[in-house]
Design a protein around this motif. Structure first.
Motif, PDB file in Angstrom:
ATOM      1  N   ASP A 167       0.846  -1.189   0.000  1.00 36.11           N
ATOM      2  CA  ASP A 167       0.000   0.000   0.000  1.00 36.11           C
ATOM      3  C   ASP A 167       0.885   1.243   0.000  1.00 36.11           C
ATOM      4  O   ASP A 167       1.272   1.758   1.029  1.00 36.11           O
ATOM      5  CB  ASP A 167      -0.898  -0.014   1.236  1.00 36.11           C
ATOM      6  CG  ASP A 167      -1.802   1.203   1.274  1.00 36.11           C
ATOM      7  OD1 ASP A 167      -2.379   1.480   2.326  1.00 36.11           O
ATOM      8  OD2 ASP A 167      -1.920   1.876   0.232  1.00 36.11           O
ATOM      9  N   GLN A 168       1.190   1.732  -1.205  1.00 33.28           N
ATOM     10  CA  GLN A 168       2.161   2.808  -1.343  1.00 33.28           C
ATOM     11  C   GLN A 168       1.435   4.141  -1.371  1.00 33.28           C
ATOM     12  O   GLN A 168       1.292   4.750  -2.424  1.00 33.28           O
ATOM     13  CB  GLN A 168       2.955   2.620  -2.633  1.00 33.28           C
ATOM     14  CG  GLN A 168       3.814   1.374  -2.629  1.00 33.28           C
ATOM     15  CD  GLN A 168       5.262   1.728  -2.362  1.00 33.28           C
ATOM     16  OE1 GLN A 168       5.595   2.865  -2.106  1.00 33.28           O
ATOM     17  NE2 GLN A 168       6.114   0.741  -2.414  1.00 33.28           N
ATOM     18  N   TYR A 187      11.769  14.253   6.855  1.00 34.70           N
ATOM     19  CA  TYR A 187      12.719  13.800   7.865  1.00 34.70           C
ATOM     20  C   TYR A 187      14.029  13.455   7.182  1.00 34.70           C
ATOM     21  O   TYR A 187      14.064  13.016   6.029  1.00 34.70           O
ATOM     22  CB  TYR A 187      12.190  12.556   8.589  1.00 34.70           C
ATOM     23  CG  TYR A 187      11.242  12.842   9.722  1.00 34.70           C
ATOM     24  CD1 TYR A 187       9.891  13.073   9.484  1.00 34.70           C
ATOM     25  CD2 TYR A 187      11.693  12.889  11.039  1.00 34.70           C
ATOM     26  CE1 TYR A 187       9.024  13.337  10.527  1.00 34.70           C
ATOM     27  CE2 TYR A 187      10.826  13.152  12.084  1.00 34.70           C
ATOM     28  CZ  TYR A 187       9.497  13.372  11.821  1.00 34.70           C
ATOM     29  OH  TYR A 187       8.642  13.634  12.858  1.00 34.70           O
ATOM     30  N   PHE A 244      13.295  11.251   4.072  1.00 31.30           N
ATOM     31  CA  PHE A 244      11.989  10.613   4.012  1.00 31.30           C
ATOM     32  C   PHE A 244      10.895  11.665   3.986  1.00 31.30           C
ATOM     33  O   PHE A 244      10.894  12.600   4.788  1.00 31.30           O
ATOM     34  CB  PHE A 244      11.764   9.717   5.233  1.00 31.30           C
ATOM     35  CG  PHE A 244      12.616   8.492   5.266  1.00 31.30           C
ATOM     36  CD1 PHE A 244      13.790   8.461   6.000  1.00 31.30           C
ATOM     37  CD2 PHE A 244      12.231   7.352   4.570  1.00 31.30           C
ATOM     38  CE1 PHE A 244      14.579   7.323   6.041  1.00 31.30           C
ATOM     39  CE2 PHE A 244      13.013   6.209   4.604  1.00 31.30           C
ATOM     40  CZ  PHE A 244      14.197   6.192   5.338  1.00 31.30           C
ATOM     41  N   PHE A 247       5.194   6.941   5.866  1.00 38.82           N
ATOM     42  CA  PHE A 247       6.461   7.335   5.260  1.00 38.82           C
ATOM     43  C   PHE A 247       6.589   6.840   3.824  1.00 38.82           C
ATOM     44  O   PHE A 247       6.037   5.802   3.441  1.00 38.82           O
ATOM     45  CB  PHE A 247       7.630   6.752   6.065  1.00 38.82           C
ATOM     46  CG  PHE A 247       7.928   7.478   7.338  1.00 38.82           C
ATOM     47  CD1 PHE A 247       7.241   7.169   8.504  1.00 38.82           C
ATOM     48  CD2 PHE A 247       8.900   8.458   7.383  1.00 38.82           C
ATOM     49  CE1 PHE A 247       7.517   7.835   9.693  1.00 38.82           C
ATOM     50  CE2 PHE A 247       9.188   9.132   8.571  1.00 38.82           C
ATOM     51  CZ  PHE A 247       8.496   8.822   9.729  1.00 38.82           C
ATOM     52  N   GLY A 248       7.390   7.580   3.060  1.00 38.47           N
ATOM     53  CA  GLY A 248       7.838   7.096   1.763  1.00 38.47           C
ATOM     54  C   GLY A 248       9.071   6.216   1.950  1.00 38.47           C
ATOM     55  O   GLY A 248       9.539   6.002   3.074  1.00 38.47           O
ATOM     56  N   THR A 249       9.606   5.729   0.848  1.00 38.06           N
ATOM     57  CA  THR A 249      10.731   4.786   0.900  1.00 38.06           C
ATOM     58  C   THR A 249      12.077   5.476   1.033  1.00 38.06           C
ATOM     59  O   THR A 249      13.082   4.818   1.248  1.00 38.06           O
ATOM     60  CB  THR A 249      10.749   3.903  -0.344  1.00 38.06           C
ATOM     61  OG1 THR A 249      10.635   4.736  -1.499  1.00 38.06           O
ATOM     62  CG2 THR A 249       9.610   2.899  -0.332  1.00 38.06           C
TER      63      THR A 249
END
Lengths: 114, 117
Positions: free
Chosen positions: A1-2, A36, A89, A104-106
């Motif tokens: 679930d992106q 971040y 991030f 968060f993203g990757t």
């Protein structure tokens, strides 16, 4: 679930130039967006945030831009410094209080070269 | 504000064993979180804790996980029977002086690297 995506795993920029890190999201319910920075063996460190009612927020060398219609945000670092080399991030939240978890993203690894 | 301190920094445990990860986020905050990051993957939300109760948990946070704030200062994450796939960095985080308004950021600890063998 992106729900939050950072499509560039890495970025290399020369010292003094502008670094632009990008982030896309799919959930229109997100109200707050954060960036971040993370060094190896450390926890994420809060950099800057933006509310969905704004399209720009600036703090020193860091500026975050939000384009709600495109569901896109970006972090600009000007001028880039070697100490900025880290993983960045993007994160998003749907609200405050008990709705405040971060998604968060990757991450994008930024390398600032001399 | 004071940092968030996590102990231990690295824990190696055998599959099936119980582990307790500890966090000292200071006592006058109400919102606490656990996140984890499997090597090479994104940081994932596990659980949020407000006013000494779980307020939200993710699908990852199944019956093998529990959280406590046993003495008003420490905040713990327990994994009852560890699996190989629990190997990850576990981060504790706390809210800010405005409760849990994301606009002001959350403070993360430096993490505990859990290795399940």
């Amino acid at each position: 679930d992106q729900q939050v995506k950072q499509n560039s795993p890495s970025l290399s920029v020369q010292e003094g130039r502008i670094s632009i890190l990008n982030c896309d999201y799919t959930n229109s319910m997100f109200d707050y967006f954060l960036w971040y920075k993370k060094y190896p063996a450390e926890g994420p460190t809060f950099l800057i945030s933006i509310s969905s009612i704004k399209d720009k927020n600036e703090d020193g060398r860091f500026t975050v831009f939000l384009n709600k219609s495109a569901k896109h945000l970006s972090l600009h670092i000007v001028p880039s410094q070697p100490g900025d080399s880290a993983v960045y991030f993007c994160a998003a939240s749907m609200g405050v209080g008990t709705a405040s978890k971060l998604t968060f993203g990757t991450g994008t690894r930024l390398q600032v070269t001399l | 504000e004071p940092e968030v301190t996590q102990t231990p920094s690295h824990q190696v445990t055998q599959m099936g064993q119980e582990v307790i990860l500890r966090c000292v986020p200071i006592s006058n905050h109400l919102y606490f979180y656990w996140y984890r990051q499997i090597l090479g993957q994104k940081v994932e939300f596990l659980v949020s804790f407000y006013n000494n109760e779980i307020s939200e948990k993710s699908e990852i946070f199944d019956d093998q996980f529990s959280v406590e704030r046993p003495d008003g200062s420490n905040f713990t994450l327990k994994i009852r029977s560890t699996k190989l796939e629990d190997s990850a960095m576990y981060f504790c985080a706390r809210g800010n002086n405005r409760g849990a308004n994301p606009l002001y950021g959350y403070t993360f600890g430096s993490g505990t690297r859990l290795t399940v063998v």
